[in-house]
Scaffold this active site. Structure first.
Site, PDB file in Angstrom:
ATOM      1  N   ASP A 282       0.391 -46.756 -19.734  1.00 13.73           N
ATOM      2  CA  ASP A 282      -1.007 -46.353 -19.799  1.00 13.73           C
ATOM      3  C   ASP A 282      -1.153 -45.119 -18.905  1.00 13.73           C
ATOM      4  O   ASP A 282      -0.212 -44.707 -18.220  1.00 13.73           O
ATOM      5  CB  ASP A 282      -1.942 -47.496 -19.375  1.00 13.73           C
ATOM      6  CG  ASP A 282      -3.354 -47.264 -19.913  1.00 13.73           C
ATOM      7  OD1 ASP A 282      -3.662 -46.134 -20.348  1.00 13.73           O
ATOM      8  OD2 ASP A 282      -4.167 -48.202 -19.902  1.00 13.73           O
TER       9      ASP A 282
HETATM   10  C1  BGC Z   1      -6.787 -46.395 -21.112  1.00 19.43           C
HETATM   11  C2  BGC Z   1      -6.049 -46.531 -22.407  1.00 19.43           C
HETATM   12  C3  BGC Z   1      -6.110 -45.235 -23.179  1.00 19.43           C
HETATM   13  C4  BGC Z   1      -5.546 -44.129 -22.303  1.00 19.43           C
HETATM   14  C5  BGC Z   1      -5.507 -42.773 -22.988  1.00 19.43           C
HETATM   15  C6  BGC Z   1      -6.378 -45.158 -20.330  1.00 19.43           C
HETATM   16  O1  BGC Z   1      -7.189 -44.930 -19.239  1.00 19.43           O
HETATM   17  O2  BGC Z   1      -6.596 -47.556 -20.341  1.00 19.43           O
HETATM   18  O3  BGC Z   1      -6.569 -47.599 -23.163  1.00 19.43           O
HETATM   19  O4  BGC Z   1      -5.430 -45.343 -24.378  1.00 19.43           O
HETATM   20  O5  BGC Z   1      -6.344 -44.025 -21.151  1.00 19.43           O
HETATM   21  O6  BGC Z   1      -6.748 -42.230 -23.108  1.00 19.43           O
END
Ligand code: BGC
Length: 750
Positions: A282
């Protein structure tokens, strides 16, 4: 001349191997060969480049330099097709090996055409809604060159304080599994290498939905058995559905951050499930292991992430920076890096990016296509839950000559799209106010007086005006709820009552004596007990997306009939959380509210006799149970028959029942099958959803419906941490929700 008849080998082997399978295997073998060839020509830096995902936000010059050097494998957050092609051209034409980029974006519940939030889609209990939504999202996103979405979010979550509850499918493992797999199919289409397919990325692996206190990014404490019984199955189903990628989660579970968790990434995902796609972190979650106190610095963080089985890092650059030294020092074997690169290249090959890296820059007319809007409207219809309908105020009858449209969500196009909408355009949204005008504006007088400007508005000045205007109408339609920014990532709440002065607004409207229909647009279940008591009818639509307005207008006037069911238990009070139906039993379960707060005498003596598990102030029941939702019509369940009441482990249990529409409207019922394993080597949930189906019946129509449930699906991870069916007593319920239905016993024998 002698004719030689030629049969493909696979035909001779039939029925053991199908021709399609042989063709797939051949293609995969050819792909593996190409990957090995490419890998043998890559420098370590180029390999690490593939493992690096960078965020764009339009600054393509800086990124182009990195791409040229082969230091980027994927880009997120670039959605302009011209810029996407330009970046891709740099990768293909100007980098040494010409490896295409994988362009990613959070396309969660629509790219341009926004569908209801996933929690709303889950309320439809209709996998076709989820699949269609994901398909439309894929068609629209791929038209600008996006080939990877970070969805579906399939974190089972039982705490509506957590803002991200909006992004998932609610509290139930089975419902989440079915809807998640449908979304994977929708995003990826029939074949990943179709230009309209985008790679799915089930997230967040794993346990993130159980963050303590419903506070985002918090720790989780899920023991392995619960992890396997509750949180892992949706991911296993998504992997089986062919999901090309997975994303690790932010949380540390029992002290181990997912991004450094070899057990879940290697042992379970790859070892047990045979996953061969790519695993991405993530956002910066590799480096955040330093913050967790799981790594001293970014170097140790990179080492732990890669050795645990992460292939690509999102945005924090620790892999490109730290891995050269780590490989040199032997702390990360180059073979581990190679494996990660193989996983990444495999996804790029499967997406057809090596043959077809560019997008057609002029294809944008597919955005907001009429068929997409129609699918979004249907999804919003099916996502709405009728929670209350006293005196049958709904559907509104021709005798209703005037309606007051009130509340901060009646005409709030941006808010009704919900969380995780980066690309949806609010000017394309049809609000309830506008939809009502379009639908009945020439026959019904519409009095619009919002009362409050936005959901958190505490200024009560407009309430009296709204109530006075509303008192002139036959029926009041009050649109309340949450602005979209109040749910989603990092937007958690400790209090789930209606925000601002919305409660006062509902109270003032109720005082007019006119029937109040309360429509709630929100990212989560809110604690609306007080307001629901004041309203005649309650329709819960979550954030319904671009076409929410027309869907709601159709539902209010009975052009459509509500069929949604709660995908989560609705608490009466925040303090009841976590409250979910599939809990284990206590030794002292409550079956009635014993003595509530006001019934206790002053200086009452303490006793443990008759004590059961409930709250003095909230009792033991939720406001609305899981799986609950009304219709304009009524349904009768009856005549439940089992294929046998004694089954062996390899049998299939067949449950047949009659469902009858006993009301006045054609309607759709979501019939549900729950099972309880009465006694286990470990305690088992009081009920678990095992099957559901949507059945549409005309007034008076009766149909016999069958659920088939292989006994093997009664297996669970037992005291020896083995997934087995334990023989013994079971019970089942065929019911309209998780709290009703007649208990029917059956037995599994050796
Ligand atoms: C989130 C994810 C997301 C990623 C990209 C993160 O902060 O937890 O779910 O896909 O950002 O935007």
């Amino acid at each position: 001349m002698k004719t030689v008849k030629f049969f493909p080998l696979c035909m001779l082997l039939l029925p053991f191997v199908s021709c399609t399978q042989v063709a797939v295997d051949k293609k995969e073998a050819a792909m593996d060969k190409k990957i090995e060839n490419l890998l043998s020509r890559m420098t370590l830096e180029e390999k690490l480049g593939q493992m690096n995902q960078v965020s764009s936000y339009g600054n393509i010059e800086d990124i182009s330099g990195l791409i040229k050097k082969g230091e980027v494998g994927s880009i997120l957050n670039e959605v302009d097709p011209v810029r996407i092609n330009a970046l891709q051209r740099v990768a293909i034409e100007e980098s040494r090996l010409g490896i295409p980029l994988l362009m990613a974006r959070d396309v969660i519940h629509g790219f341009k055409t926004i569908f209801p939030i996933p929690l709303g889609q889950a309320a439809s209990f209709d996998p076709q809604v989820a699949e269609a939504g994901a398909r439309v999202a894929a068609i629209e996103a791929s038209s600008v060159g996006i080939r990877w979405t970070f969805a579906p979010m399939i974190d089972v979550a039982r705490d509506p304080r957590w803002g991200r509850i909006a992004e998932g499918c609610g509290e139930d493992t089975y419902l989440t599994s079915v809807m998640g797999a449908a979304m994977v199919r929708g995003f990826q289409g029939d074949s990943l290498n179709s230009p309209t397919s985008i790679a799915a990325c089930p997230k967040h692996f794993v346990g993130y939905g159980a963050v303590e206190g419903g506070r985002d990014y918090n720790s989780t404490f899920i023991p392995e058995r619960r992890l396997r019984n509750v949180y892992l199955p949706p991911f296993e189903m998504a992997a089986k559905a062919g999901a090309a990628t997975f994303m690790t989660s932010f949380n540390d579970n029992d002290g181990v951050p997912s991004t450094g968790n070899k057990f879940i990434l290697k042992d379970v995902l790859r070892g047990e499930w045979g996953f061969d796609g790519l695993v991405v972190t993530d956002w910066a979650s590799a480096n955040e292991m330093v913050g967790h106190g799981f790594a001293t610095d970014s170097k140790e963080a990179a080492m732990k992430a890669v050795n645990a089985g992460v292939d690509m890092e999102m945005v924090s650059y620790t892999f490109v920076k730290e891995l050269p030294a780590l490989v040199w020092e032997g702390k990360v074997k180059e073979a581990v890096v190679d494996e990660a690169v193989r996983n990444i290249l495999r996804v790029k090959y499967r997406l057809g990016l090596f043959d077809n890296p560019y997008t057609d820059e002029k294809k944008t007319d597919i955005l907001y296509a009429p068929s997409h809007l129609e699918a979004a409207r249907q999804a919003a219809v099916e996502s709405a839950i009728l929670l209350k309908n006293d005196r049958e105020v709904l559907p509104l009858q021709p005798s209703v000559k005037s309606v007051a449209v009130v509340g901060p969500l009646a005409n709030a196009p941006y808010e009704q799209m919900g969380t995780w909408v980066f690309d949806g355009d609010k000017s394309r949204v049809i609000t309830p106010l506008n939809a009502i005008k379009n639908l009945v504006g020439d026959k019904v007088q519409i009095i619009y007086e919002p009362g409050l400007a936005f959901s958190r508005d505490k200024n009560t000045a407009g309430i009296a005006k709204a109530a006075s205007a509303a008192s002139r109408a036959d029926v009041i339609l009050a649109f309340v709820g949450e602005e979209s920014i109040l749910s989603g990532e990092a937007h958690c709440l400790a209090d789930l009552n209606l925000q601002g002065a919305q409660s006062e607004l509902i109270a003032a409207l109720a005082r007019t004596g006119k029937p109040v229909v309360m429509i709630v647009m929100a990212g989560r279940p809110l604690t609306i007990e007080k307001e629901a008591e004041l309203a005649s009818s309650v329709l819960y639509s979550f954030h319904p997306g671009t076409m929410g307005g027309p869907a709601i207008a159709d539902l209010l006037w009975g052009i459509s009939v509500p069929s949604g069911k709660t995908p989560m238990t609705f608490p009466r009070m925040t303090g009841q959380i976590p409250v979910y139906y599939a809990h284990n039993n206590t030794g002292r379960p409550a079956t009635k509210n014993e003595v509530l707060l006001d019934d206790i005498a002053v200086e009452a003596g303490q006793t443990s006799l008759g004590c059961t598990s409930f709250y003095l102030d909230a009792g033991f029941e939720p406001l609305y149970p899981f799986g609950y939702g009304l219709s304009y019509t009524t349904f009768r369940y009856g005549n439940v028959r089992l294929s046998s009441k004694e089954l062996r482990k390899d049998d299939v249990l067949t449950v047949t029942f009659d469902l009858e529409n006993t009301g006045k409207y054609e309607g759709t019922e979501v019939a549900q099958l729950y099972v309880q394993d009465k006694v286990g080597s470990v305690t088992r949930p009081v009920k678990e959803l095992k099957r559901f189906t949507r059945v549409t019946l005309k007034p008076g129509e009766k149909r016999s419906i069958t659920f088939e449930l292989p006994v093997s699906e009664l297996a669970f991870w037992n005291i020896d941490m083995e997934k087995v069916v334990e023989p013994g007593d079971f019970a089942l319920w065929v019911a309209p929700d998780s709290q009703s239905g007649e208990e029917i016993p059956f037995e599994v024998i050796e």
